[in-house]
Structures are given as C-alpha cells and as structure tokens.
Design an enzyme around this catalytic site. Structure first.
Site, PDB file in Angstrom:
ATOM      1  N   CYS A   1       0.907  -1.171  -0.028  1.00 42.14           N
ATOM      2  CA  CYS A   1       0.030  -0.016   0.200  1.00 42.14           C
ATOM      3  C   CYS A   1       0.593   1.156  -0.053  1.00 42.14           C
ATOM      4  O   CYS A   1       2.520   1.678   0.695  1.00 42.14           O
ATOM      5  CB  CYS A   1      -0.709   0.097   1.390  1.00 42.14           C
ATOM      6  SG  CYS A   1      -1.953  -1.219   2.025  1.00 42.14           S
TER       7      CYS A   1
ATOM      8  N   ARG B   1       4.963  -0.219  -6.612  1.00 44.43           N
ATOM      9  CA  ARG B   1       4.935  -0.501  -4.647  1.00 44.43           C
ATOM     10  C   ARG B   1       3.690  -2.409  -4.888  1.00 44.43           C
ATOM     11  O   ARG B   1       4.200  -2.479  -4.317  1.00 44.43           O
ATOM     12  CB  ARG B   1       4.521   0.255  -3.916  1.00 44.43           C
ATOM     13  CG  ARG B   1       5.320   1.326  -3.054  1.00 44.43           C
ATOM     14  CD  ARG B   1       5.256   1.924  -2.244  1.00 44.43           C
ATOM     15  NE  ARG B   1       4.837   1.433  -1.731  1.00 44.43           N
ATOM     16  CZ  ARG B   1       6.098   1.985  -0.593  1.00 44.43           C
ATOM     17  NH1 ARG B   1       6.878   2.053  -0.062  1.00 44.43           N
ATOM     18  NH2 ARG B   1       5.523   1.373   0.842  1.00 44.43           N
TER      19      ARG B   1
ATOM     20  N   TRP C   1      -3.421  -2.737  -1.550  1.00 48.75           N
ATOM     21  CA  TRP C   1      -2.791  -3.835  -1.350  1.00 48.75           C
ATOM     22  C   TRP C   1      -3.203  -4.837  -1.000  1.00 48.75           C
ATOM     23  O   TRP C   1      -2.806  -5.252   0.444  1.00 48.75           O
ATOM     24  CB  TRP C   1      -0.921  -4.230  -1.471  1.00 48.75           C
ATOM     25  CG  TRP C   1      -0.554  -5.324  -1.953  1.00 48.75           C
ATOM     26  CD1 TRP C   1       0.040  -5.290  -3.345  1.00 48.75           C
ATOM     27  CD2 TRP C   1      -0.163  -6.827  -0.943  1.00 48.75           C
ATOM     28  NE1 TRP C   1       0.092  -6.844  -3.358  1.00 48.75           N
ATOM     29  CE2 TRP C   1       0.270  -7.321  -2.035  1.00 48.75           C
ATOM     30  CE3 TRP C   1      -0.577  -6.718  -0.126  1.00 48.75           C
ATOM     31  CZ2 TRP C   1       0.671  -8.546  -1.928  1.00 48.75           C
ATOM     32  CZ3 TRP C   1       0.186  -8.409   0.225  1.00 48.75           C
ATOM     33  CH2 TRP C   1       0.956  -8.993  -0.384  1.00 48.75           C
TER      34      TRP C   1
ATOM     35  N   ASN D   1      -1.776   1.794   6.030  1.00 46.20           N
ATOM     36  CA  ASN D   1      -0.713   0.497   5.733  1.00 46.20           C
ATOM     37  C   ASN D   1      -0.730  -0.314   6.688  1.00 46.20           C
ATOM     38  O   ASN D   1       0.130   0.042   8.001  1.00 46.20           O
ATOM     39  CB  ASN D   1       0.644   1.751   5.124  1.00 46.20           C
ATOM     40  CG  ASN D   1       0.443   2.269   3.863  1.00 46.20           C
ATOM     41  OD1 ASN D   1      -0.784   2.217   2.979  1.00 46.20           O
ATOM     42  ND2 ASN D   1       1.600   3.081   2.892  1.00 46.20           N
ATOM     43  N   GLY D   2      -0.008  -1.111   6.352  1.00 48.32           N
ATOM     44  CA  GLY D   2      -0.360  -1.977   7.525  1.00 48.32           C
ATOM     45  C   GLY D   2      -1.442  -3.256   8.017  1.00 48.32           C
ATOM     46  O   GLY D   2      -2.498  -3.420   7.164  1.00 48.32           O
TER      47      GLY D   2
ATOM     48  N   GLU E   1      18.393 -17.375  -7.667  1.00 45.44           N
ATOM     49  CA  GLU E   1      17.732 -16.200  -7.999  1.00 45.44           C
ATOM     50  C   GLU E   1      17.349 -15.619  -9.961  1.00 45.44           C
ATOM     51  O   GLU E   1      16.119 -15.068  -9.710  1.00 45.44           O
ATOM     52  CB  GLU E   1      19.278 -14.833  -8.073  1.00 45.44           C
ATOM     53  CG  GLU E   1      18.078 -13.297  -8.055  1.00 45.44           C
ATOM     54  CD  GLU E   1      18.076 -13.028  -7.861  1.00 45.44           C
ATOM     55  OE1 GLU E   1      16.925 -13.143  -7.348  1.00 45.44           O
ATOM     56  OE2 GLU E   1      16.991 -12.313  -8.341  1.00 45.44           O
TER      57      GLU E   1
ATOM     58  N   LYS F   1      13.487 -14.678 -10.809  1.00 47.17           N
ATOM     59  CA  LYS F   1      13.400 -13.427 -11.750  1.00 47.17           C
ATOM     60  C   LYS F   1      12.559 -13.960 -13.224  1.00 47.17           C
ATOM     61  O   LYS F   1      10.821 -13.056 -12.895  1.00 47.17           O
ATOM     62  CB  LYS F   1      15.174 -12.890 -12.267  1.00 47.17           C
ATOM     63  CG  LYS F   1      15.019 -11.430 -12.528  1.00 47.17           C
ATOM     64  CD  LYS F   1      15.269 -10.987 -10.583  1.00 47.17           C
ATOM     65  CE  LYS F   1      14.719 -10.936  -9.954  1.00 47.17           C
ATOM     66  NZ  LYS F   1      14.498 -10.388  -8.999  1.00 47.17           N
TER      67      LYS F   1
ATOM     68  N   GLU G   1       8.441 -15.010 -11.596  1.00 44.21           N
ATOM     69  CA  GLU G   1       7.490 -13.499 -10.796  1.00 44.21           C
ATOM     70  C   GLU G   1       7.478 -12.649 -12.204  1.00 44.21           C
ATOM     71  O   GLU G   1       6.689 -12.421 -11.618  1.00 44.21           O
ATOM     72  CB  GLU G   1       8.617 -13.038  -9.549  1.00 44.21           C
ATOM     73  CG  GLU G   1       9.665 -11.923  -9.970  1.00 44.21           C
ATOM     74  CD  GLU G   1      10.256 -11.276  -8.885  1.00 44.21           C
ATOM     75  OE1 GLU G   1       9.614 -10.822  -8.203  1.00 44.21           O
ATOM     76  OE2 GLU G   1      11.664 -10.870  -8.454  1.00 44.21           O
TER      77      GLU G   1
ATOM     78  N   HIS H   1      18.571 -36.576  -7.360  1.00 45.88           N
ATOM     79  CA  HIS H   1      17.503 -37.492  -6.240  1.00 45.88           C
ATOM     80  C   HIS H   1      16.396 -36.878  -6.344  1.00 45.88           C
ATOM     81  O   HIS H   1      16.147 -36.157  -5.174  1.00 45.88           O
ATOM     82  CB  HIS H   1      18.535 -36.520  -5.016  1.00 45.88           C
ATOM     83  CG  HIS H   1      19.759 -36.522  -4.565  1.00 45.88           C
ATOM     84  ND1 HIS H   1      20.400 -37.781  -4.453  1.00 45.88           N
ATOM     85  CD2 HIS H   1      21.175 -36.294  -4.804  1.00 45.88           C
ATOM     86  CE1 HIS H   1      21.954 -38.192  -4.037  1.00 45.88           C
ATOM     87  NE2 HIS H   1      22.135 -37.192  -4.500  1.00 45.88           N
TER      88      HIS H   1
ATOM     89  N   LYS I   1       6.643  -4.121  -3.997  1.00 44.28           N
ATOM     90  CA  LYS I   1       7.949  -3.928  -4.136  1.00 44.28           C
ATOM     91  C   LYS I   1       8.388  -4.023  -2.745  1.00 44.28           C
ATOM     92  O   LYS I   1       9.618  -4.539  -2.471  1.00 44.28           O
ATOM     93  CB  LYS I   1       7.704  -2.356  -4.635  1.00 44.28           C
ATOM     94  CG  LYS I   1       9.705  -1.750  -4.763  1.00 44.28           C
ATOM     95  CD  LYS I   1      10.685  -3.139  -5.924  1.00 44.28           C
ATOM     96  CE  LYS I   1      11.642  -2.712  -6.016  1.00 44.28           C
ATOM     97  NZ  LYS I   1      12.790  -3.915  -6.337  1.00 44.28           N
TER      98      LYS I   1
HETATM   99  O1  M6R Z   1      13.216  -4.469  -0.199  1.00 47.59           O
HETATM  100  P1  M6R Z   1      13.363  -6.081  -0.205  1.00 47.59           P
HETATM  101  O2  M6R Z   1      15.229  -6.168  -0.724  1.00 47.59           O
HETATM  102  O3  M6R Z   1      14.328  -6.112   1.659  1.00 47.59           O
HETATM  103  O4  M6R Z   1      13.122  -7.375  -0.758  1.00 47.59           O
HETATM  104  C1  M6R Z   1      13.307  -8.690  -0.072  1.00 47.59           C
HETATM  105  C2  M6R Z   1      11.786  -9.006  -1.305  1.00 47.59           C
HETATM  106  O5  M6R Z   1      10.726  -8.727  -0.554  1.00 47.59           O
HETATM  107  C3  M6R Z   1      12.748  -8.842  -2.491  1.00 47.59           C
HETATM  108  O6  M6R Z   1      14.039  -9.173  -3.101  1.00 47.59           O
HETATM  109  C4  M6R Z   1      11.921  -9.724  -3.874  1.00 47.59           C
HETATM  110  O7  M6R Z   1      11.531 -11.370  -3.421  1.00 47.59           O
HETATM  111  C5  M6R Z   1      11.819  -9.547  -5.102  1.00 47.59           C
HETATM  112  N1  M6R Z   1      10.236  -9.590  -5.558  1.00 47.59           N
HETATM  113  C6  M6R Z   1      12.691  -9.964  -5.856  1.00 47.59           C
HETATM  114  O8  M6R Z   1      12.932  -9.317  -7.387  1.00 47.59           O
END
Ligand code: M6R
Length: 608
Positions: A2, A27, A75, A99-100, A483, A487, A490, A506, A603
């Site tokens: 949010c 965000r 959100w 927010n929260g 990683e 990527k 997501e 395995h 974000k």
């Molecule tokens: O702001 P942060 O680095 O703490 O965020 C951590 C994760 O939420 C963030 O890396 C998330 O996995 C991304 N969407 C990855 O691309």
C-alpha cells in the site's frame, strides 16, 4: 504494498494526490482512492478498483480545487480488491488511509456497535475507533488518533483528515514508513519519499510510536505518550530522473542496463587497487572487533536472501575461521536459533522496510548481537535501526523484480567479508584477485550486457511458449540459479525452480521432458567438469538445455549456448545472473505480461 500520500497547502490537492499515487504505483496495488476537503469541510471521496487510470476517470467528473487531501493505493490483505474496500475509509466526520495490518481488528470491531461497517477491512475498524474518541469534533483530532492507536495492535502508517478541521492532517506510524515533506507554505506526506520528488527535497522521517499534526506551514510531532519530539529535517538524496524510465520501455530493462553505473556507486571510495584493500566505513567496527568475528548470520527475503547466500559462498572462500549462516527472514524470526558469541548479523534489504527482515533485526538486536545493514533505501527503517551499515547506493529500484540491488548487495557483502579477512591477517595475495576483479567489474558488466543482449533476446523468444523451467548450478552458480528462477517466475509466471546440479539425480531428473527447459549455469573452475557431466545426464534424457558459460571450449550438443566473452574468473556467476535477468525480461515481454508490476506482488513487503 500500500502507498500513502497527502497534501495541505495552496495548490490543487487532487492533482498532487494523483501524481503522488502514480509515483507509488511501482509498489504494487489493486485499488486506489483519494479524499479532498473544501474550506467548508465538504469532502470529495473517490475510489476505484484497479489502476489509477480508473480513479482518474472518476476524477474527471469530480474536479475540485480543494487544498487538502489524502490518498492511497491498496494492496489487499483483509477483503478482496474492490471499491468498497479501497481507502480512504470514512467514519463519522473523519477519513483515514492506512498501511499495515491491525491484528486485533475483530476484537475492536465488536466494541464499535455504533458504526455501520461498509468494508471488510481492518483499516475501517481503525477509522471507526478513532471516530469513537473524536466524538464529532469534541476532542482534537490528534488526541482521538492517539487514544485509538493505544488500543490498536499491529502495524500502521496512517493519515487522517476531518471535515471539522479541514486545515490539518494527522499522521502516525508504527512499523510502516511515513515521510513528511516540508515545502514553502505547503506540507506533504508519503509512505515513500519518491512521491515527494519535484515538490521538496526536505523531509522528516517519522519514527515508530510518533504521531504528527500537519498544517500547511507547521509540523508538530509527539510520541503516543505525549512527549514532544523535535523534528529532524533531512535532505532527500534521490533525483527525479532516477525514478523515470529514461527512454527504456520498462523500468526493469533500465535497471538491468544501469548496473555498470549502480555498481560503481556501490564501490565509490571503497576499493583501493593500489594497496589491494577494501574499506567500508559504515559498519563502524574496529579492527579488533572484525578480528573476533567467528559467526556471520545473513538475513534477507527473496532476492536479498539469494544475495546473502551467494555472498556466503564467496566469504567462506576468503575468510578463515568463520561460519556463515544465510537465513530466510520469515523463517528465522520464529526459529529458536542459538546465536554463538562473536557473531555479527548482516541485514540485507533493498527497501529497508521488509517486515520479516525488520522483525529479525529486532530479535537479533535483543540478543545483543551487532547488526550491520546492507541496505539501498536511505533513511529506511532497517537502515536506521541497525548498529552500522553499508548503503549499496544503487538509486531507486522501481520495478518489482529486484536486479541492480542484487549485484551490489553481493559485492557489498563480499567486501564486508574482505574487511574481516584483512583484519584476520589473510595474505594480500589471497585478497588481491578479489580487489582487482571487483574494481573492474562495472566495466565487465557493461561489456557483458552489450555482448549478450541480442542473443538472450533471441533465445527468450524461442522459449516464450514454455511454462516450466529448471535452473541449475553448482557452488556460486547455485544461488545464482536460484535467483534466476525467482526472476523468471515472478514476472513471466513460468513455473521455474532451481536445483544444485548434484541434486538432480535425487529427484528433479524425473521432471525432464518436452514441457521443461533447463537453464544451466556453467562457470569455468573446479566444479566445471562435474557440472558438465550433470548436463550430459539431462541431455541423455531428452532435456532442452540452454547453457550459459564462459568456457570457450564448451561443445556439448545443447539446444542453445549463451557465451560470456567478458572475463571475470571470480564473479562469472554475477555475469550469468545478468543473462538470467535479461532472459526473464524478454520472456515476459514475449508473453505480454506487465513487466514492472507483476500480478499479486508488491515492491516493498511491509506486512508479514
Ligand atoms: O526490499 P527487500 O530487499 O527487503 O525485499 C526482499 C524481497 O521482497 C524482494 O527481493 C523480492 O523477492 C523481489 N520481488 C525479488 O525480485
């Protein structure tokens, strides 16, 4: 997550709120709303499900010249994305954005019989609670807010306005960021300083447990216990250009391509190629303290966790007598881990606001362990609560998928490991190759991005119809594979998972068929031949392998090879990750999905 914006001044509040909300779009959100108040207190509330453009359609028919208002991008946490669940929420004469999460909202709701609830949100409960203390303006708004917040459990960043006092906004925070922008004859609020850029450079970052009454030319802050707080005005370091696309189609591509510059910012003043040393001022540890470190915990979520995992492989190669424990924050915060003496914790976060990471930081601090932040967002909560830290200085990362932050987080942590190694007396001959390779890495990244770009685009186009991918690597290429898979999944929604090559037999080997492709990361080095044998096992079962390698003699009959020509022996996995980033980007473009704002994601993850 949010987003909150607010304005009080002499300009058109609706215009400010809409442009501010657009800045916060990155965000992640599913609905948006604003309320503005005329001088006589008449309120104009506009809310819409979906994109801010839907809200703008409503705005076109409801233009006002009000000078005060608050806005929100939601959100969903409690209740589906819908207009009725969108903020601001009204209760009596007041409007609230939040927010929260209010954890005890059900309990509180039971006591608020007089309010007719229109939404399913915890936030409306908070609005009703404030209103119950406000008693139609018989108490100052700020007092009603304080009384309500004393009963609320959970996290919040809130902004509240009242029709009965249309010249003030009351804001408060606990666990969810709030910044107050100080202008000339106008005051703004936002959950993220990027919404303030172009309006003011002067900001006050509210701390947890603080509440403020904001007017166009004054800001009064106090704690929930009524102790006055003297506001510290800080400079916002980000520039407007840093949050614009700069000619690229998407922020993600811009952020991938700017890694040579962003890594240079991370390295600035920290690498000395003449004497072969690195120096990080921020952690603030003495040589003696560095020498004593025997145990390093690295905490993060998502990409930040992968950065920590990759860095741990490097650090253990160069730093003697040290055990490293990279952990996922959302798990670690509930474990009963024993933290030995002489431990230091690295808290890794791009946003500096991730709820789980922040919770770990607080737990770890309670145990008396020194905490060091590896953070990007300046002035963020994690950056302010750690004992010391190293900012990665990559500038704002707007796209939900983290890219440039990863590269710089890894290198910043490797440099931290090197400072420990230096203090422990590791020979320069061991550290020198790292120093040299780090110093030239921005240029090597530039060459790599240029040389592989077209090839990766072609290969991604070829695999655009695939729905399953397996990422494979060994040693430092294994966290890199993790990683890469994150990527891809997501943003392109391809079901991508990563495995250590050695784990294939395995279980995962059973998956190999025509529905899957295998993205094999094959850096030269000690384990290269073993990884090649694993690729052969995949090929023997009819796998579709995309090999990414810097070995010029690579000659297996795979479907596609992406060769790295720019040399970095030590950091080849970082270069391979650039390939993964571009591959995920072009797969997503080919599939036609929203690159910068993937569905269901945010974000900055400020809820647990
Ligand atoms: O702001 P942060 O680095 O703490 O965020 C951590 C994760 O939420 C963030 O890396 C998330 O996995 C991304 N969407 C990855 O691309």
């Amino acid at each position: 997550m949010c987003g909150i914006v607010g304005y009080v001044g002499s300009k058109n509040a609706q215009d400010f709120l809409i442009s501010g909300l657009k800045r916060l779009e990155y965000r992640g959100y599913d609905s948006a709303g604003i309320v503005t108040l005329a001088e006589d207190g008449t309120a104009t509330l506009l809310r819409a499900k979906g994109k801010i453009s839907n809200l703008e359609e409503k705005l076109a028919k409801n233009k006002r010249n009000d000078k005060i208002g608050i806005g929100h991008t939601r959100w969903a946490t409690h209740g589906e994305p819908s207009e009725k669940n969108a903020h601001p929420h009204q209760a009596g004469e007041i409007y609230l954005v939040h927010n929260g999460i209010i954890e005890n909202y059900k309990e509180l709701k039971q006591q608020l019989k007089e309010h007719e609830f229109k939404s399913e949100t915890d936030s409306e409960v908070l609005a009703a609670l404030i209103n119950s203390f406000y008693k139609d303006g018989k108490h100052p708004l700020i007092n009603a807010v304080v009384q309500a917040l004393k009963l609320a459990k959970g996290t919040y960043g809130i902004a509240v306005v009242s029709k009965l006092s249309p010249d003030e906004i009351v804001v408060a925070r606990s666990g969810s960021p709030l910044v107050i922008g100080v202008g000339h004859g106008e005051t703004m609020i936002a959950s993220d300083a990027s919404a303030l850029l172009g309006h003011t450079k002067q900001a006050i970052y509210l701390n947890d447990g603080e509440v403020a009454m904001i007017k166009k030319d004054s800001v009064e802050i106090k704690t929930l216990n009524a102790e006055p707080v003297s506001a510290k005005v800080e400079e916002i370091e980000t520039n407007l250009s840093a949050i614009q696309k700069g000619g690229y189609d998407h922020f993600l591509l811009k952020e991938i391509m700017e890694q040579p510059e962003s890594l240079n910012e991370t390295l600035r003043g920290r690498v000395n190629t003449e004497d072969g040393t690195v120096r990080l001022g921020g952690p603030g540890l003495t040589e003696n303290q560095l020498r004593q470190i025997k145990h390093l915990i690295i905490v993060g979520c998502g990409t930040a966790y992968h950065a920590g995992l990759l860095a741990s492989y490097y650090i253990e190669k160069i730093t003697p007598e040290i055990t490293i424990e990279p952990v996922i924050a959302s798990e670690y915060r509930y474990r009963q881990s024993y933290i030995p003496e002489d431990s230091v914790a690295l808290i890794v976060s791009q946003s500096g606001e991730t709820a789980d990471t922040l919770a770990c930081l607080r737990e770890i601090k309670k145990q008396g362990v020194t905490t060091i932040g590896i953070v990007n967002a300046i002035g963020s909560t994690i950056a302010r609560e750690v004992d010391g830290g190293t900012y990665v200085h990559v500038g704002p990362e707007i796209s939900v998928a983290s890219t440039k932050a990863f590269t710089s987080q890894v290198i910043a942590m490797v440099m931290f490991g090197m400072t420990i190694a230096q203090a422990k007396g590791v020979r320069t001959s061991v550290l020198r190759p790292y120093v040299d390779e780090i110093a030239k890495l921005p240029e090597v990244i530039r060459e790599t991005l240029e040389s592989v770009h077209e090839k990766v685009k072609d290969v991604a186009g070829k695999y655009a119809s695939y729905e399953h991918g397996i990422y494979l690597g060994r040693d430092t290429a294994y966290p890199t594979a993790m990683e890469g898979a994150l990527k891809l999944k997501e943003i392109s929604y391809v079901d991508a998972n990563a495995y250590a090559f050695g784990e294939l037999k395995h279980g995962p080997l059973a998956l190999i068929d025509d529905r899957f492709f295998e993205f094999a990361l094959l850096p030269k080095g000690e384990l290269y031949d073993k990884a090649i044998s694993n690729v052969q096992e995949v090929l023997a079962r009819g796998g579709h392998v995309i090999a990414v390698t810097n070995e010029k003699k690579f000659d297996l009959p795979v479907d596609d090879v992406i060769n790295l020509t720019a040399e970095s022996e030590i950091f080849a996995p970082i270069l391979m990750n650039l390939v993964s980033q571009l591959f995920a980007y072009y797969m997503t473009v080919a599939k036609g999905y929203d690159v910068d704002q993937p569905r269901n994601l945010a974000k900055s993850v400020t809820v647990e």
